[in-house]
Scaffold this active site. Structure first.
Site, PDB file in Angstrom:
ATOM      1  CG  HIS A  24      -4.121   0.910  -8.255  1.00  0.00           C
ATOM      2  ND1 HIS A  24      -5.459   0.869  -7.961  1.00  0.00           N
ATOM      3  CD2 HIS A  24      -3.547   1.740  -7.349  1.00  0.00           C
ATOM      4  CE1 HIS A  24      -5.674   1.658  -6.922  1.00  0.00           C
ATOM      5  NE2 HIS A  24      -4.542   2.186  -6.518  1.00  0.00           N
ATOM      6  CG  ASP A  26       3.142   4.529  -3.808  1.00  0.00           C
ATOM      7  OD1 ASP A  26       3.211   5.657  -3.297  1.00  0.00           O
ATOM      8  OD2 ASP A  26       2.393   3.638  -3.402  1.00  0.00           O
ATOM      9  CG  HIS A  44      -2.039   0.897   1.262  1.00  0.00           C
ATOM     10  ND1 HIS A  44      -2.412   1.674   0.202  1.00  0.00           N
ATOM     11  CD2 HIS A  44      -2.876   1.249   2.283  1.00  0.00           C
ATOM     12  CE1 HIS A  44      -3.425   2.456   0.553  1.00  0.00           C
ATOM     13  NE2 HIS A  44      -3.714   2.225   1.817  1.00  0.00           N
TER      14      HIS A  44
HETATM   15  N1  ACO Z   1       4.871  -6.644 -10.781  1.00  0.00           N
HETATM   16  C1  ACO Z   1       4.741  -7.829 -11.411  1.00  0.00           C
HETATM   17  N2  ACO Z   1       3.597  -8.507 -11.516  1.00  0.00           N
HETATM   18  C2  ACO Z   1       2.511  -7.974 -10.944  1.00  0.00           C
HETATM   19  C3  ACO Z   1       2.553  -6.740 -10.265  1.00  0.00           C
HETATM   20  C4  ACO Z   1       3.781  -6.059 -10.209  1.00  0.00           C
HETATM   21  N3  ACO Z   1       3.888  -4.895  -9.590  1.00  0.00           N
HETATM   22  N4  ACO Z   1       1.324  -6.452  -9.800  1.00  0.00           N
HETATM   23  C5  ACO Z   1       0.540  -7.475 -10.160  1.00  0.00           C
HETATM   24  N5  ACO Z   1       1.246  -8.383 -10.850  1.00  0.00           N
HETATM   25  C6  ACO Z   1       0.736  -9.602 -11.489  1.00  0.00           C
HETATM   26  C7  ACO Z   1       0.464 -10.684 -10.452  1.00  0.00           C
HETATM   27  O1  ACO Z   1       1.593 -11.512 -10.264  1.00  0.00           O
HETATM   28  C8  ACO Z   1      -0.703 -11.421 -11.085  1.00  0.00           C
HETATM   29  O2  ACO Z   1      -0.194 -12.214 -12.114  1.00  0.00           O
HETATM   30  P1  ACO Z   1      -0.853 -13.672 -12.411  1.00  0.00           P
HETATM   31  O3  ACO Z   1      -2.248 -13.363 -12.887  1.00  0.00           O
HETATM   32  O4  ACO Z   1       0.027 -14.287 -13.427  1.00  0.00           O
HETATM   33  O5  ACO Z   1      -0.846 -14.395 -11.088  1.00  0.00           O
HETATM   34  C9  ACO Z   1      -1.508 -10.300 -11.749  1.00  0.00           C
HETATM   35  O6  ACO Z   1      -0.533  -9.282 -12.046  1.00  0.00           O
HETATM   36  C10 ACO Z   1      -2.613  -9.732 -10.868  1.00  0.00           C
HETATM   37  O7  ACO Z   1      -2.025  -9.315  -9.639  1.00  0.00           O
HETATM   38  P2  ACO Z   1      -2.769  -9.314  -8.231  1.00  0.00           P
HETATM   39  O8  ACO Z   1      -1.757  -9.417  -7.147  1.00  0.00           O
HETATM   40  O9  ACO Z   1      -3.869 -10.349  -8.259  1.00  0.00           O
HETATM   41  O10 ACO Z   1      -3.448  -7.882  -8.257  1.00  0.00           O
HETATM   42  P3  ACO Z   1      -4.059  -7.128  -7.006  1.00  0.00           P
HETATM   43  O11 ACO Z   1      -5.103  -6.229  -7.540  1.00  0.00           O
HETATM   44  O12 ACO Z   1      -4.431  -8.078  -5.926  1.00  0.00           O
HETATM   45  O13 ACO Z   1      -2.815  -6.290  -6.443  1.00  0.00           O
HETATM   46  C11 ACO Z   1      -1.237  -4.555  -6.082  1.00  0.00           C
HETATM   47  C12 ACO Z   1      -2.635  -4.936  -6.636  1.00  0.00           C
HETATM   48  C13 ACO Z   1      -1.111  -5.057  -4.612  1.00  0.00           C
HETATM   49  C14 ACO Z   1      -1.104  -3.048  -6.079  1.00  0.00           C
HETATM   50  C15 ACO Z   1      -0.162  -5.226  -6.975  1.00  0.00           C
HETATM   51  O14 ACO Z   1      -0.277  -4.749  -8.312  1.00  0.00           O
HETATM   52  C16 ACO Z   1       1.259  -4.990  -6.442  1.00  0.00           C
HETATM   53  O15 ACO Z   1       1.722  -5.750  -5.596  1.00  0.00           O
HETATM   54  N6  ACO Z   1       1.969  -3.923  -6.932  1.00  0.00           N
HETATM   55  C17 ACO Z   1       3.290  -3.597  -6.436  1.00  0.00           C
HETATM   56  C18 ACO Z   1       3.164  -2.856  -5.125  1.00  0.00           C
HETATM   57  C19 ACO Z   1       2.676  -1.428  -5.334  1.00  0.00           C
HETATM   58  O16 ACO Z   1       3.173  -0.703  -6.180  1.00  0.00           O
HETATM   59  N7  ACO Z   1       1.716  -1.033  -4.467  1.00  0.00           N
HETATM   60  C20 ACO Z   1       1.182   0.331  -4.492  1.00  0.00           C
HETATM   61  C21 ACO Z   1      -0.251   0.338  -4.926  1.00  0.00           C
HETATM   62  S1  ACO Z   1      -0.834   1.992  -5.000  1.00  0.00           S
HETATM   63  C22 ACO Z   1      -1.142   2.393  -3.383  1.00  0.00           C
HETATM   64  O17 ACO Z   1      -1.489   1.618  -2.557  1.00  0.00           O
HETATM   65  C23 ACO Z   1      -0.949   3.777  -3.036  1.00  0.00           C
END
Ligand code: ACO
Length: 426
Positions: A304, A361, A265
């Site tokens: 996201h 971010d 987050h």
């Molecule tokens: N890098 C690589 N792969 C990713 C990323 C990433 N940053 N984010 C998602 N994916 C992939 C997952 O591995 C998954 O792949 P799969 O379908 O092959 O298993 C797919 O994309 C979907 O990802 P989920 O984790 O199911 O998506 P969710 O909506 O639950 O998560 C989140 C969203 C937590 C923001 C995620 O994209 C992430 O971890 N990002 C990196 C951390 C980040 O930047 N967080 C800040 C968010 S903005 C904020 O809170 C202010």
């Protein structure tokens, strides 16, 4: 067209008609669908497709990359507004008149001082304590000084404690920062605006009056506006859940700070900086991307839950990053790595297919670093403006006649009834 959903339960052959309103079905209507006397329950870890409240504060269209506060596009607010004006808008639903804005700014500014005991609390932390932990404890402690904050049904008490917290957050953040770098606290200066005063409390040295570069003050205003609210995200959900038990804004926002601390987050901006440092040079970007695709880690600052398009805040921040770099006159090699990462990821099938774009971010950490903040402060700089969103949502939640105490269900996967075995018998 009938606004309802026809459901046939193939276990029992029974048919049901579930009303649809506001594009949703009511989860409680599923209770009518039973088999073997067990009502049907919806399972939704992480609330991926569950609306937990009605809200008139922030609108997001993740597919189109739209973010609006009370109907005003984020791009217009970032260009023309200030953080305190946006705070008034989020809390009250309307932009203030000139007179209302002057009164509001004055009111917030009169609440910037911290109770003296809070200084002692901060002082009790080790020099290397994470400032988010200090913020969480100090905000939670505020209700011990402002007992009227527990009168959540009293509109005057609500308003007073909302203003108190908005006024005190920058002071608290600055004191936590100065504690961690071993410098004396700087008290609020009545002649300075919200963001300018924050910079002074953070960075004033021996000079009698700290004068912030107006370009940096504006960059901070923009960052604060962009971070002020984001509807039902993880920390806001934490605030609403804690508030739903009848809690005051300080206890509720303390929980929000805890949620925001997480690297998935608000902690992501700190993680982005660490990731860029780990990559070290632009030529190592392809190797890093290949590692992400192999599941060796995530590309922090990408992806996201809601935005499946470019996060509109990331676009504005990218522009602000260039302006801040110009103001401070640094040529940060990490910016080049970030730009290369973005370029490659936006063309790569892995990211394109999953609709992963830079989020708020991705660039904010670079601005904070250019302003000489250590990475531990990055999430604090998110918490200060997000407090406005938490408080708006807290207020909406505690006055919502439909709100109930948050209490999800579970699917029990453990062992059922068995007899206690005494120590010697296990
Ligand atoms: N890098 C690589 N792969 C990713 C990323 C990433 N940053 N984010 C998602 N994916 C992939 C997952 O591995 C998954 O792949 P799969 O379908 O092959 O298993 C797919 O994309 C979907 O990802 P989920 O984790 O199911 O998506 P969710 O909506 O639950 O998560 C989140 C969203 C937590 C923001 C995620 O994209 C992430 O971890 N990002 C990196 C951390 C980040 O930047 N967080 C800040 C968010 S903005 C904020 O809170 C202010």
């Amino acid at each position: 067209m009938t606004d309802s959903l026809s459901v046939r339960d193939n276990r029992t052959n029974a048919e049901y008609e579930l009303p649809i309103s506001d594009g949703t079905i009511r989860a409680v209507d599923l209770l009518r669908i039973t088999a073997d006397d067990e009502p049907l329950v919806s399972y939704d870890p992480g609330f991926v497709n569950t609306a937990a409240c009605r809200s008139a504060i922030t609108y997001i269209d993740g597919d189109a990359g739209i973010l609006e506060y009370r109907g005003y596009p984020i791009e217009q607010l970032a260009e023309h507004s200030t953080h305190l004006e946006t705070a008034y808008l989020l809390l009250n639903g309307q932009l203030p008149t000139a007179e209302e804005l002057a009164d509001w700014e004055h009111l917030v500014n009169t609440h910037r001082l911290l109770p003296d005991n809070v200084k002692t609390l901060i002082h009790g932390f080790r020099y290397d304590a994470h400032p988010m932990a200090m913020m969480m404890s100090a905000v939670a402690s505020f209700h011990t000084f402002y007992r009227d904050s527990r009168n959540i049904t009293d509109p005057e008490a609500r308003e007073l404690n909302i203003v108190r917290l908005i006024g005190k957050m920058p002071t608290l953040a600055a004191f936590a920062y100065r504690h961690s770098v071993g410098r004396p606290y700087v008290y609020p200066d009545d002649s300075l605006g919200y963001c300018e005063n924050f910079l002074a409390m953070l960075f004033q040295g021996a000079e009698p009056k700290y004068e912030a570069d107006p370009r940096l003050v504006r960059a901070l205003e923009v960052l604060f506006i962009l971070h002020a609210d984001h509807e039902q995200n993880c920390s806001t959900n934490a605030v609403r859940a804690v508030a739903s038990a009848g809690n005051d804004p300080y206890t509720s926002c303390g929980a929000g700070i805890g949620a925001l601390f997480g690297p998935l987050h608000g902690g992501a901006n700190e993680a982005v900086l660490r990731m860029l440092r780990e990559i070290k040079t632009v030529d190592r970007v392809p190797e890093f991307i290949a590692g992400v695709k192999d599941g060796k880690g995530r590309l922090m600052g990408f992806g996201h839950r809601v935005y499946k398009n470019y996060d509109p805040r990331a676009k504005i921040i990218k522009h602000a990053t260039e302006q801040v770099f110009e103001a401070v006159g640094v040529d940060n090699p990490l910016l080049k790595i970030a730009i290369e990462l973005e370029k490659i990821a936006l063309q790569d099938d892995y990211f394109v297919k999953r609709r992963l774009y830079p989020n708020v971010d991705f660039y904010s950490g670079l601005i904070y670093e250019a302003l000489t903040f250590p990475p531990e402060m990055f999430t604090v700089l998110f918490a200060v403006p997000r407090t406005v969103g938490w408080l708006s949502q807290w207020q909406e939640g505690v006055t919502d006649p439909e709100a109930k105490i948050s209490r999800p269900k579970q699917i029990y996967t453990g062992i059922r009834t068995r007899d206690y075995a005494h120590l010697g018998e296990r």
